[in-house]
Design an enzyme around this catalytic site. Structure first.
Site, PDB file in Angstrom:
ATOM      1  N   ASP A   1       0.845  -1.195   0.000  1.00  0.00           N
ATOM      2  CA  ASP A   1       0.000   0.000   0.000  1.00  0.00           C
ATOM      3  C   ASP A   1       0.882   1.248   0.000  1.00  0.00           C
ATOM      4  OD1 ASP A   1      -2.177  -1.676   0.193  1.00  0.00           O
ATOM      5  OD2 ASP A   1      -2.282  -1.514   2.382  1.00  0.00           O
TER       6      ASP A   1
HETATM    7  N1  URA Z   1      -1.262  -5.993   3.761  1.00  0.00           N
HETATM    8  C1  URA Z   1      -1.752  -4.747   3.787  1.00  0.00           C
HETATM    9  O1  URA Z   1      -2.796  -4.498   4.369  1.00  0.00           O
HETATM   10  N2  URA Z   1      -1.066  -3.782   3.160  1.00  0.00           N
HETATM   11  C2  URA Z   1       0.108  -3.996   2.520  1.00  0.00           C
HETATM   12  O2  URA Z   1       0.705  -3.065   1.974  1.00  0.00           O
HETATM   13  C3  URA Z   1       0.615  -5.302   2.508  1.00  0.00           C
HETATM   14  C4  URA Z   1      -0.098  -6.291   3.138  1.00  0.00           C
END
Ligand code: URA
Length: 246
Positions: free
Chosen positions: A111
């Site tokens: 993310d």
């Molecule tokens: N899980 C998440 O919620 N975000 C990420 O960036 C990676 C795994």
């Protein structure tokens, strides 16, 4: 794979750096030490312009323009795990132009606000295998949460959570750290926002998330956010072995 144009002359340092094997600074040093030859002739200046079709050697070994490039990046918060975006900066913006031109892409996504290990490569086959749900490659995250994680959370994740939207997660690992406000989460899959959704489902929303490892590859502690380095031959080999043996 790199494209070598027959016609336009290219600087030697640019050509060699485009293989991903050496930085421009390292090329400069190789040239200074007389270790680079073009069509058998020692090259004297890193900025010398050459026909990209010239036969280049370093220490007598032909330069391989066909092999893939693998690098680990310490992803900072605020960048998209994408190759390009019309409006926002991406992790590719952290790389020098000669590497960007190779068509590297991130293996999986973090993310925008997640930090930590991101593997970038132009090896589509290895990336595909690492991401394949069948391979079950472990990803380990360090999460900071609101509240405190505990053994009940660990048991729930180990049993396989079912999220509000019906998504059934594979069994996952959770290890509370210290007072439980931080924990290690190990996933064997990579669904959208998965760690955040799992911990939110346990009433412990994620405050920050950082990926520490992916399979055999661990984020180099020497890399600051935004920094990257090439994988060592051993790291490459371990990853390859991981996805061919499992
Ligand atoms: N899980 C998440 O919620 N975000 C990420 O960036 C990676 C795994």
């Amino acid at each position: 794979m790199i494209e070598r144009e027959e016609s336009a002359l290219e600087r030697l340092d640019k050509l060699l750096a485009s293989t991903g094997r050496w930085s421009r600074r390292e090329v400069k040093e190789l040239v200074r030490q007389g270790r680079v030859r073009a069509d058998g002739r020692v090259v004297l200046k890193p900025e010398e312009k050459l026909d990209p079709a010239a036969s280049l050697t370093v220490d007598g070994a032909p330069v391989d323009f066909a092999t893939f490039v693998y690098l680990m990046l310490h992803k900072p918060a605020g960048l998209l795990s994408a190759t390009e975006d019309r409006d926002q900066p991406t992790v590719l913006d952290l790389l020098p132009p000669e590497l960007k031109r190779r068509g590297l892409f991130p293996v999986g996504r973090l993310d925008k606000d997640t930090t930590g290990l991101l593997l970038l490569t132009d090896d589509g086959d290895l990336a595909h295998r690492l991401l394949s749900p069948k391979k079950h490659v472990d990803k380990v995250y360090l999460a900071q949460v609101e509240g405190r994680t505990d053994r009940a959370d660990a048991a729930a994740l180990a049993a396989g959570l079912v999220l509000g939207d019906g998504l059934r997660c594979l069994p996952a690992g959770l290890e509370p750290l210290g007072d439980g406000s931080r924990c290690l989460v190990t996933l064997r899959e990579g669904k959208y926002h998965q760690v955040k959704r799992m911990l939110a489902a346990r009433g412990k929303p994620v405050v920050s998330l950082h990926r520490l490892s992916m399979g055999t590859l661990t984020l180099d502690e020497g890399l600051k956010p935004g920094q990257w380095r090439f994988l060592t031959p051993q790291e490459e080999e371990e990853l390859r072995r991981l996805v061919t043996s499992t």
